[in-house]
Structure formats: structure tokens, C-alpha cells
Design a protein around this motif. Structure first.
Motif, short mmCIF file in Angstrom:
data_model
loop_
_atom_site.label_atom_id
_atom_site.label_comp_id
_atom_site.label_asym_id
_atom_site.label_seq_id
_atom_site.Cartn_x
_atom_site.Cartn_y
_atom_site.Cartn_z
N MET A 1 0.84 -1.21 0.00
CA MET A 1 0.00 0.00 0.00
C MET A 1 0.87 1.25 0.00
SD MET A 1 -2.97 -0.82 2.75
CE MET A 1 -4.35 -1.87 2.39
N ALA A 2 1.86 1.27 0.89
CA ALA A 2 2.75 2.43 0.98
C ALA A 2 3.51 2.64 -0.32
CB ALA A 2 3.71 2.26 2.15
N GLY A 3 4.02 1.55 -0.89
CA GLY A 3 4.74 1.66 -2.15
C GLY A 3 3.86 2.16 -3.28
N SER A 4 2.64 1.67 -3.33
CA SER A 4 1.71 2.08 -4.37
C SER A 4 1.39 3.57 -4.28
CB SER A 4 0.42 1.26 -4.26
OG SER A 4 -0.47 1.61 -5.28
N ILE A 5 1.10 4.03 -3.09
CA ILE A 5 0.77 5.45 -2.90
C ILE A 5 1.99 6.33 -3.18
CG2 ILE A 5 0.11 7.17 -1.16
CD1 ILE A 5 -2.24 5.53 -2.16
N ALA A 6 3.17 5.89 -2.72
CA ALA A 6 4.38 6.67 -2.94
C ALA A 6 4.67 6.82 -4.44
CB ALA A 6 5.56 6.03 -2.23
N LEU A 7 4.56 5.72 -5.18
CA LEU A 7 4.81 5.78 -6.62
C LEU A 7 3.74 6.59 -7.34
CD1 LEU A 7 6.08 2.14 -7.21
CD2 LEU A 7 7.42 4.25 -7.32
N LEU A 8 2.49 6.47 -6.92
CA LEU A 8 1.44 7.30 -7.51
C LEU A 8 1.76 8.77 -7.28
CD1 LEU A 8 -1.31 7.74 -8.88
CD2 LEU A 8 -2.37 7.43 -6.61
N GLY A 9 2.19 9.10 -6.07
CA GLY A 9 2.56 10.48 -5.78
C GLY A 9 3.66 10.99 -6.67
N LEU A 10 4.66 10.15 -6.93
CA LEU A 10 5.73 10.55 -7.85
C LEU A 10 5.20 10.78 -9.26
CD1 LEU A 10 8.65 8.18 -6.76
CD2 LEU A 10 8.47 10.65 -6.39
N ALA A 11 4.34 9.89 -9.72
CA ALA A 11 3.78 10.04 -11.07
C ALA A 11 2.95 11.30 -11.19
CB ALA A 11 2.94 8.81 -11.42
N LEU A 12 2.30 11.70 -10.10
CA LEU A 12 1.45 12.90 -10.13
C LEU A 12 2.24 14.19 -10.29
CD1 LEU A 12 -1.25 11.99 -7.49
CD2 LEU A 12 -1.58 12.32 -9.95
N ARG A 13 3.54 14.12 -10.13
CA ARG A 13 4.36 15.31 -10.39
C ARG A 13 4.27 15.74 -11.84
NH1 ARG A 13 10.08 14.03 -7.32
NH2 ARG A 13 9.32 14.32 -5.20
N GLN A 14 4.05 14.77 -12.73
CA GLN A 14 4.06 15.07 -14.16
C GLN A 14 2.73 14.80 -14.86
OE1 GLN A 14 7.37 14.81 -16.38
NE2 GLN A 14 8.48 15.64 -14.65
N LEU A 15 1.93 13.92 -14.31
CA LEU A 15 0.68 13.54 -14.98
C LEU A 15 -0.51 14.24 -14.34
CD1 LEU A 15 1.26 9.68 -15.32
CD2 LEU A 15 1.44 11.42 -17.12
N PRO A 16 -1.55 14.50 -15.13
CA PRO A 16 -2.77 15.07 -14.55
C PRO A 16 -3.40 14.09 -13.54
CG PRO A 16 -2.82 15.15 -16.96
CD PRO A 16 -1.64 14.33 -16.57
N LEU A 17 -3.97 14.63 -12.50
CA LEU A 17 -4.55 13.82 -11.43
C LEU A 17 -5.58 12.82 -11.95
CD1 LEU A 17 -5.14 13.12 -8.46
CD2 LEU A 17 -6.75 15.03 -8.44
N GLY A 18 -6.54 13.30 -12.73
CA GLY A 18 -7.61 12.42 -13.21
C GLY A 18 -7.08 11.27 -14.04
N THR A 19 -6.13 11.55 -14.91
CA THR A 19 -5.54 10.51 -15.75
C THR A 19 -4.77 9.51 -14.91
OG1 THR A 19 -5.38 12.01 -17.63
CG2 THR A 19 -3.94 10.07 -17.65
N ALA A 20 -3.88 10.01 -14.06
CA ALA A 20 -3.04 9.11 -13.26
C ALA A 20 -3.89 8.24 -12.35
CB ALA A 20 -2.03 9.92 -12.44
N TYR A 21 -4.87 8.82 -11.70
CA TYR A 21 -5.70 8.05 -10.77
C TYR A 21 -6.52 7.00 -11.53
CZ TYR A 21 -8.83 6.83 -6.99
OH TYR A 21 -9.52 6.13 -6.04
N ALA A 22 -7.08 7.37 -12.66
CA ALA A 22 -7.87 6.41 -13.44
C ALA A 22 -7.00 5.26 -13.95
CB ALA A 22 -8.55 7.13 -14.61
N VAL A 23 -5.81 5.56 -14.42
CA VAL A 23 -4.92 4.51 -14.91
C VAL A 23 -4.47 3.63 -13.75
CG1 VAL A 23 -2.65 4.05 -15.96
CG2 VAL A 23 -4.18 5.78 -16.95
N TRP A 24 -4.11 4.23 -12.62
CA TRP A 24 -3.67 3.49 -11.43
C TRP A 24 -4.75 2.52 -10.96
CZ3 TRP A 24 -5.17 4.75 -6.11
CH2 TRP A 24 -4.40 4.11 -5.13
N THR A 25 -5.97 3.02 -10.81
CA THR A 25 -7.05 2.14 -10.36
C THR A 25 -7.41 1.12 -11.43
OG1 THR A 25 -8.76 3.71 -11.04
CG2 THR A 25 -8.03 3.81 -8.75
N GLY A 26 -7.30 1.51 -12.70
CA GLY A 26 -7.59 0.57 -13.78
C GLY A 26 -6.62 -0.60 -13.79
N ILE A 27 -5.33 -0.30 -13.63
CA ILE A 27 -4.33 -1.37 -13.57
C ILE A 27 -4.64 -2.28 -12.39
CG2 ILE A 27 -1.89 -1.89 -13.12
CD1 ILE A 27 -1.26 0.76 -14.65
N GLY A 28 -4.95 -1.68 -11.25
CA GLY A 28 -5.27 -2.47 -10.06
C GLY A 28 -6.51 -3.32 -10.25
#
Length: 106
Positions: free
Chosen positions: A39-66
Motif C-alpha cells: 500500500m505504501a509503495g503504491s501510494i508513494a509511486l502514484l505520488g511521484l507520477a502525479l508530479r508530471q501527470l494530470p490527477l484524473g488521468t493518473a488516478y484512473a490509470v492506477w485504479t484501472g491497472i489495479g
């Protein structure tokens, strides 16, 4: 690199979602610790990705992969149903993930 980080975050999301099954309500120590680490790793990596990607896109892709990974794990490893409609719905999620990737610069 940002998309790879997001993909890895999605893999960690699969790991913690699957891990929840094996924690038995967080009553088993090793699966619980591994699940919390994922869980911690997933959130940390999502946070890093959000530095460059739009929130809606990153969150949708993250949850979609999951979602896709966890559903496939359930079908392949846990013997959950894999009917045509269910597989079709998973294909739609994958199409959405690919579409968001293709339409998002970064």
C-alpha cells in the motif's frame, strides 16, 4: 519514465488488493505487513507520477491497472468466474487505460 512509475504503482496496487485476501482481516502478521508495505509503495509511486501527470488521468490509470490485475488474479489463481461478459468488461477497462495513455502528454 513517469508512465513506468505509474505502471509500477498499479502493480503494487494489485499486490495490496490481493494481499488483503490473505491478511484475514489483518489477523495474520506476515501478509498484513506485506500488504501494508505494498500500500505504501503504491501510494508513494502514484505520488511521484502525479508530479508530471494530470490527477484524473493518473488516478484512473492506477485504479484501472489495479482493477484489471486483481480481477485477472482472481480468475486465474482463485478460480473466480471468467465469463465472456466479465472478460468484455475487463477489455473495456484496458481500452480506457490505453486511451488515457494515448491522449495524455508526458
Amino acid at each position: 519514465m513517469t508512465w513506468f512509475i505509474l505502471f509500477m504503482a498499479g502493480l503494487f496496487e494489485i499486490a495490496w488488493a490481493v494481499g488483503l485476501k490473505y491478511t484475514h482481516g489483518f489477523t495474520r502478521l506476515t501478509p498484513s505487513v506485506l500488504t501494508l508495505a505494498a500500500m505504501a509503495g503504491s501510494i508513494a509511486l502514484l505520488g511521484l507520477a502525479l508530479r508530471q501527470l494530470p490527477l484524473g488521468t493518473a488516478y484512473a490509470v492506477w485504479t484501472g491497472i489495479g482493477t484489471v490485475g486483481t480481477a485477472i488474479f482472481g480468475m486465474v489463481i482463485l478460480g473466480e468466474p471468467a465469463g465472456a461478459m466479465r472478460l468484455g468488461c475487463i477489455a473495456l477497462i484496458i481500452a480506457g487505460i490505453v486511451g488515457l495513455k494515448l491522449l495524455t502528454p508526458a
